[in-house]
Design a protein around this motif. Structure first.
Motif, PDB file in Angstrom:
ATOM      1  N   PRO A 444       0.712  -1.237  -0.177  1.00 26.33           N
ATOM      2  CA  PRO A 444       0.124   0.091  -0.104  1.00 26.33           C
ATOM      3  C   PRO A 444       0.864   1.122   0.007  1.00 26.33           C
ATOM      4  N   GLU A 445       0.597   2.212  -0.799  1.00 24.71           N
ATOM      5  CA  GLU A 445       1.290   3.527  -1.058  1.00 24.71           C
ATOM      6  C   GLU A 445       1.476   4.101   0.440  1.00 24.71           C
ATOM      7  N   ARG A 446       0.359   4.052   0.943  1.00 26.57           N
ATOM      8  CA  ARG A 446       0.781   4.987   2.359  1.00 26.57           C
ATOM      9  C   ARG A 446       1.756   4.374   3.367  1.00 26.57           C
ATOM     10  N   VAL A 447       1.939   3.130   3.107  1.00 31.42           N
ATOM     11  CA  VAL A 447       3.214   2.355   4.158  1.00 31.42           C
ATOM     12  C   VAL A 447       4.453   3.068   3.705  1.00 31.42           C
ATOM     13  N   ILE A 448       4.618   3.499   2.326  1.00 26.17           N
ATOM     14  CA  ILE A 448       5.786   3.881   2.001  1.00 26.17           C
ATOM     15  C   ILE A 448       5.751   5.249   2.198  1.00 26.17           C
ATOM     16  N   GLU A 449       4.767   6.064   2.251  1.00 29.65           N
ATOM     17  CA  GLU A 449       4.666   7.196   2.311  1.00 29.65           C
ATOM     18  C   GLU A 449       4.677   7.852   3.778  1.00 29.65           C
ATOM     19  N   ARG A 450       4.045   7.183   4.773  1.00 29.27           N
ATOM     20  CA  ARG A 450       3.895   7.681   5.953  1.00 29.27           C
ATOM     21  C   ARG A 450       5.396   7.763   6.880  1.00 29.27           C
ATOM     22  N   PRO A 451       5.566   8.853   7.794  1.00 29.62           N
ATOM     23  CA  PRO A 451       6.860   8.422   8.683  1.00 29.62           C
ATOM     24  C   PRO A 451       7.126   7.180   9.515  1.00 29.62           C
ATOM     25  N   PRO A 452       8.044   6.524   8.982  1.00 31.45           N
ATOM     26  CA  PRO A 452       8.275   5.315   9.952  1.00 31.45           C
ATOM     27  C   PRO A 452       8.272   5.312  11.419  1.00 31.45           C
ATOM     28  N   SER A 453       7.378   4.266  12.156  1.00 30.14           N
ATOM     29  CA  SER A 453       7.329   4.566  13.526  1.00 30.14           C
ATOM     30  C   SER A 453       7.181   3.266  14.175  1.00 30.14           C
ATOM     31  N   ALA A 454       7.997   2.810  15.211  1.00 29.29           N
ATOM     32  CA  ALA A 454       7.607   1.605  15.909  1.00 29.29           C
ATOM     33  C   ALA A 454       6.460   1.458  16.651  1.00 29.29           C
ATOM     34  N   GLU A 455       5.714   2.555  16.829  1.00 34.01           N
ATOM     35  CA  GLU A 455       4.321   2.546  17.408  1.00 34.01           C
ATOM     36  C   GLU A 455       4.329   1.675  18.858  1.00 34.01           C
TER      37      GLU A 455
END
Length: 543
Positions: A444-455
């Protein structure tokens, strides 16, 4: 006119699998003899034992196994083939890395490898003695010289073979992949051919062996140093070419050049092959991984499905109170797109059970990374339990950037058997995701676009505690892969605070990397056999 029909047997072997390797050799020879009356069949380095056999070479039974395998090959040679075959051979008290020449059931000559690599992932001086003599054999009127792998990286052995009368050089290899390797080989072998004044046939093995991936890409070079044909990379196969005597010597023809791969495609294929062979050669039913909705696990899932097919891959989303809804949605979407089995198992109940059990230990102490690590460890326990019950290999999803600075949890997200992205920097993770999406719908494109986070806590982002990944990866490349000092990295234009912080984290986290699962090596300095630093050390930071 003299013509040799040469078969480059770009074989995928199993280390220690003498019976299977020997059977593949015999079947290849039989196919070659069915096609030509007296073919020259060239196998990779140490084909009978597989490469690298490591301390299997120290086992007393190694000589018995080699002798039995050779006997079986010789007994099966009922035609006129000339076979160039790699195997370990003990002569007196010394063990040699040998290229043997077999013809009509006899070993007619043996060449002993002269240049023994002892750097990066190689440790051949631990096992072998070096030879010092050329080996030139008359094969149907052509004087053919032999060398083994590293011999071609040194100028001496090829020149020595030419001085001994060789008109053609066969170089057998087990040369592992790293990014840019094909171009390096072509340039180097071209130089050797020009210097010796003879054409060279370079035969390489293919396949994954633990962290190493051998990329095949066997090729032929004219006496002028021009590549005149190349086999595909990352594919097992048999590839014919002809050596003909012309007015100016032996000329090679008949081998088409496989379409070149760019580095992204080659890296993708290396990861896929490394996963496929590790899982299959170790006889796992399939794999399971934690699919978080983040970019690293998304790429890991994509590689696993390409390597094994969707029926052998399971993805588990393990949400917690800090997990964004979009992460849950994106993980489900990718699983559906790729057709893998997808489960959602919340870690809330087990986290609370642990916290209840630890309540007295934590009285009066503020929340910190302990609670974050506990979340990761709950997930690790879940995945390892699924692994045990179903016979699936757990794929971890940490990338090289995170592993370098310790941005991972022992017995948590590091729990597993194989780390697909272990040698893949974060910036390259993004490039590979985009590459994979160009081949068809996947991530999914927003997986690539969102800022990375370990949550692991509210509103957490990786760059809260790390420099931007393009900065981090450049510092790591200079420090880990190029051995630059802190002062040299700063002099290259990097911020001093970033440099000292990153280098300190790299040095402090050697203990974690020692306990990490293995993973595919794609660079010249992976965290594994390439880089062996002490855990306990008084070494000054960044020197």
């Amino acid at each position: 006119m003299t013509t040799l029909n040469i078969l480059m047997a770009q074989m995928n072997t199993l280390v220690g699998g003498f019976e299977g390797n020997t059977q593949k050799v015999i079947e290849t020879i039989q196919r070659a003899e069915a096609e030509h009356a007296a073919p020259v069949v060239v196998f990779p380095e140490l084909t009978l034992s597989g490469y690298p056999p490591e301390d299997l070479l120290l086992r007393p039974s190694i000589e018995i196994r080699v002798a039995k395998a050779l006997d079986q090959v010789r007994a099966a040679m009922t035609g006129g083939a000339w076979v160039i075959l790699g195997y370990p051979r003990r002569i007196g008290t010394a063990l040699y890395n040998v290229a043997g020449v077999l013809h009509r059931g006899q070993v007619v000559a043996e060449y002993r490898k002269q240049s023994l690599p002892n750097y990066q992932v190689f440790d051949e001086k631990r096992y072998f003695e070096a030879g010092d003599e050329p080996c030139v054999v008359d094969i149907d009127g052509v004087r053919v010289g032999l060398t083994v792998c590293e011999d071609i990286w040194e100028p001496g052995p090829a020149r020595q073979a030419a001085r001994a009368g060789a008109e053609l050089l066969l170089n057998i290899n087990s040369s592992p992949y790293h990014r840019g390797k094909r171009g390096e080989r072509w340039r180097l072998v071209g130089e050797r051919a020009r210097a010796a004044g003879i054409p060279i046939v370079y035969v390489n093995q293919v396949g994954g062996q633990d962290e190493l991936v051998f990329d095949g890409g066997s090729f032929a070079v004219s006496a002028r140093g021009d590549v005149c044909g190349a086999a595909p990379n990352f594919e097992e196969g048999e590839y014919w070419l002809q050596a003909r005597r012309g007015d100016t010597g032996i000329e090679l023809e008949g081998l088409a050049a496989a379409p070149p791969m760019d580095e992204l495609e080659a890296t993708w294929q290396a990861l896929v092959l490394g996963v496929r062979d590790y899982v299959n050669k170790n006889r796992f039913r399939g794999v399971v991984l934690g699919l978080s909705g983040g970019v690293d696990s998304a790429l890991t899932l994509a590689v696993a499905v390409e390597a094994l097919g969707p029926d052998r891959v399971e993805a588990v989303m393990m949400p917690f109170r800090y997990t964004a809804q979009m992460s849950v949605e994106d993980a489900a979407e990718q699983s559906a797109t790729l057709g893998v089995k997808h489960k959602v198992i919340s870690i809330e109940p087990m986290y609370e059970a642990f916290m209840t059990g630890l309540r007295e230990e934590f009285v009066g102490l503020e929340a910190d990374t302990t609670e974050e690590n506990l979340q990761a460890r709950c997930r690790g326990v879940l995945l390892m339990s699924i692994s045990n019950k179903k016979g699936l290999l757990v794929l971890t999803t940490g990338n090289k950037s995170e592993l370098a600075v310790g941005y991972s949890t022992l017995y948590g997200d590091m729990a597993g058997g194989f780390d697909v992205l272990k040698d893949v920097p974060k910036t390259l993770v993004y490039e590979l995701c985009r590459y994979r999406n160009r081949l068809g719908p996947c991530i999914p494109e927003r997986v690539i676009e969102r800022p990375p986070s370990a949550e692991l806590r509210p509103d957490q982002q990786d760059q809260d505690s790390l420099p931007p990944y393009d900065v981090l990866d450049r510092i790591l490349e200079l420090y880990v892969e190029q051995d630059c000092s802190a002062s040299a990295i700063i002099a290259s234009g990097m911020d001093p605070d970033d440099v000292h912080r990153v280098l300190r984290l790299v040095d402090l986290n050697e203990y974690k990397r020692r306990q990490a699962p293995i993973g595919v090596r794609i660079t010249q300095r992976g965290f594994g056999r390439d880089r062996r630093y002490p855990i306990t050390s008084g070494w000054t930071l960044g020197d």
